[in-house]
Structure formats: structure tokens, C-alpha cells
Scaffold this motif. Structure first.
Motif, PDB file in Angstrom:
ATOM      1  N   LYS A 163      -5.624  -0.608   1.492  1.00 29.02           N
ATOM      2  CA  LYS A 163      -4.841  -0.524   2.393  1.00 29.02           C
ATOM      3  C   LYS A 163      -4.671  -1.643   3.533  1.00 29.02           C
ATOM      4  N   TYR A 164      -5.931  -2.304   3.423  1.00 35.62           N
ATOM      5  CA  TYR A 164      -5.760  -3.869   4.161  1.00 35.62           C
ATOM      6  C   TYR A 164      -6.034  -4.908   3.369  1.00 35.62           C
ATOM      7  N   LEU A 165      -5.433  -5.905   3.846  1.00 40.23           N
ATOM      8  CA  LEU A 165      -6.005  -7.346   3.399  1.00 40.23           C
ATOM      9  C   LEU A 165      -6.678  -7.784   4.398  1.00 40.23           C
ATOM     10  N   VAL A 166      -7.491  -8.819   4.127  1.00 47.42           N
ATOM     11  CA  VAL A 166      -8.805  -9.225   5.163  1.00 47.42           C
ATOM     12  C   VAL A 166      -8.678 -10.890   5.078  1.00 47.42           C
ATOM     13  N   TYR A 167      -8.576 -11.479   6.026  1.00 46.69           N
ATOM     14  CA  TYR A 167      -8.401 -12.981   6.019  1.00 46.69           C
ATOM     15  C   TYR A 167      -9.732 -13.551   6.956  1.00 46.69           C
ATOM     16  N   PRO A 168     -10.785 -14.107   6.108  1.00 44.79           N
ATOM     17  CA  PRO A 168     -11.974 -14.557   6.956  1.00 44.79           C
ATOM     18  C   PRO A 168     -11.679 -15.790   7.448  1.00 44.79           C
ATOM     19  N   TYR A 192       0.729  -1.250   0.050  1.00 43.33           N
ATOM     20  CA  TYR A 192      -0.074   0.016   0.061  1.00 43.33           C
ATOM     21  C   TYR A 192       0.842   1.263  -0.037  1.00 43.33           C
ATOM     22  N   LYS A 193       2.031   1.326   0.701  1.00 45.88           N
ATOM     23  CA  LYS A 193       2.728   2.371   0.886  1.00 45.88           C
ATOM     24  C   LYS A 193       3.194   3.030  -0.310  1.00 45.88           C
TER      25      LYS A 193
END
Length: 234
Positions: free
Chosen positions: A126-131, A117-118
């Protein structure tokens, strides 16, 4: 860079799997908690999506989520199809999205900072999300699951049982009063084995446990950022 690529590959494989699983997803209600390696703030979502709005639901106010370092936060609810999006509350930009698999209606959404992201903020979220499937059928009372999103392959012992913990979720382990854990990871050059986690964990009856391995806080360190989540099962 090696850790970043490993995390991205792990998350990408999981997202591909969930997208395929959701191809036939229908209107549903989902309950979820949230957790993050670092605090998540100023992030919102709409509790119903366009599919639900078309069915006659009123337009709701966005709901803000917050994460804490030692516990799940929530629960939150969502109604719609399986695609869930999160936005920055200050500028309304999309910061994370995921497709939730169809197995259950209870999930733990784990937010990880996107390492790209930077340098690529215009192209990357901005985020990766693990369910993580947080249902009792998946993680029952007196059960323990390891979730490895550290970017490292781990080898070692759980008490006297030899284990290899690759990326993603482990099998379910039955726990009693305590469990000595000795895990090792290879150095960046692959020539040495370095201690990643040497610790004995204590367990209470009628609880369930999730141990998450995040990347080390200090660049170049072998010490994982380990989170121990406990929940009472009544």
C-alpha cells in the motif's frame, strides 16, 4: 502515468541502494519519526524483530503509528536488524517495508501511497517509504534540504541562485531570515514551463528545515503539494 513511473523509479533506485548498504547490517537500535503526504492510520509495527527475539527479548505488543500534515510524528524506536515492516492493524496484512541504511540511528520515514496499489493490490504494498537521514549531522541547525519525490524535475531560482532539483535530496542550503523560491516544471507534453512553486519562506534562527515536494493533489496540475517541516535545535 508519467508521474507514477517517475516516483516508482526514484523509490526503486533508493531501495536498491539501501539494500546494498544493509548487506552487512547488524543488530542495532533505531529511532525514527514518521510523515506522510496523506494521513497514515491503522498501521502498526513490532518494535523488535525476530533477530532480537532470538536474543531473549520478550514478544512486544505492536505499536501504532500516525502521521500529521504539518509535523513529524514520534519518536518511535525499533531494535533488530535493518529491515523494518509495517502492517495493517485490522487485517494484519503487510502494507510497507524498507531497509534502513546504516549511517545513523535517527530517521524520518516518509510514507507515500503506492500508485500501483489500487490496480495491483495482490502484488503491491500500500505504501512506499522513503528513509530520510534526520540526524543533526545530515541536516544541521540553520540548514535546509529539499526532498523531491514529486515526479517532476524542477528548475528555477533560490533567491538569485540558479538550481535544478532532480529526484531525491538536494544539497544543504544555509538559510537566514527569508528565501524567495521560484521553481518551474515542464508540462506533461514537455513543451511548456509551468510555475510549480512561487513563494518566499521565512526562517527562524536555530531551526532546521526540510521542504518536501509531493506530486500535485489534482491530476494534471503543475502546483506541487509542498510541505515545510521546521524543527527547533536547542
Amino acid at each position: 502515468m508519467q508521474i507514477q513511473n517517475y516516483i516508482l523509479v526514484t523509490m526503486a533506485l533508493f531501495l536498491i541502494a539501501t539494500c546494498k548498504a544493509s548487506a552487512e547490517a547488524t543488530f542495532r537500535e533505531i529511532e525514527f519519526n514518521v510523515y506522510g503526504q496523506y494521513p497514515v492510520r491503522n498501521v502498526t509495527y513490532l518494535p523488535i524483530n525476530e533477530a532480537a527475539l532470538k536474543s531473549g527479548e520478550e514478544v512486544p505488543e505492536p505499536i501504532e503509528i500516525k502521521t500529521h500534515s504539518l509535523a513529524r510524528t514520534g519518536p518511535y524506536s525499533y531494535k533488530g536488524d535493518s529491515h523494518l515492516q509495517f502492517y495493517d492493524s485490522t487485517n494484519k496484512n503487510l502494507v510497507a517495508q524498507l531497509t534502513i541504511p546504516p549511517e545513523t540511528g535517527r530517521w524520518l520515514l516518509i510514507f507515500v501511497r503506492n500508485p500501483r496499489y489500487k490496480s495491483q493490490s495482490e502484488q503491491q504494498l500500500k505504501y512506499l517509504v522513503y528513509p530520510f537521514d534526520d540526524s543533526l549531522s545530515h541536516l544541521p541547525s540553520n540548514g535546509l534540504i529539499f526532498l523531491n519525490i514529486s515526479g517532476k524535475e524542477l528548475d528555477g531560482l533560490l533567491e538569485d541562485k540558479r538550481v535544478n532539483l532532480d529526484a531525491g535530496e538536494s544539497e544543504i542550503y544555509r538559510v537566514q531570515e527569508s528565501l524567495p523560491i521560484n521553481l518551474w516544471a515542464r508540462s506533461f507534453d514537455g513543451k511548456k514551463l509551468l510555475p510549480a512553486l512561487i513563494k518566499t519562506y521565512k526562517f527562524a534562527p536555530n531551526h532546521r528545515y526540510l521542504i518536501i515536494f509531493f506530486p500535485p493533489v489534482l491530476t494534471g496540475s503543475a502546483d506541487l503539494d509542498v510541505r515545510f517541516l521546521s524543527e527547533s535545535v536547542k
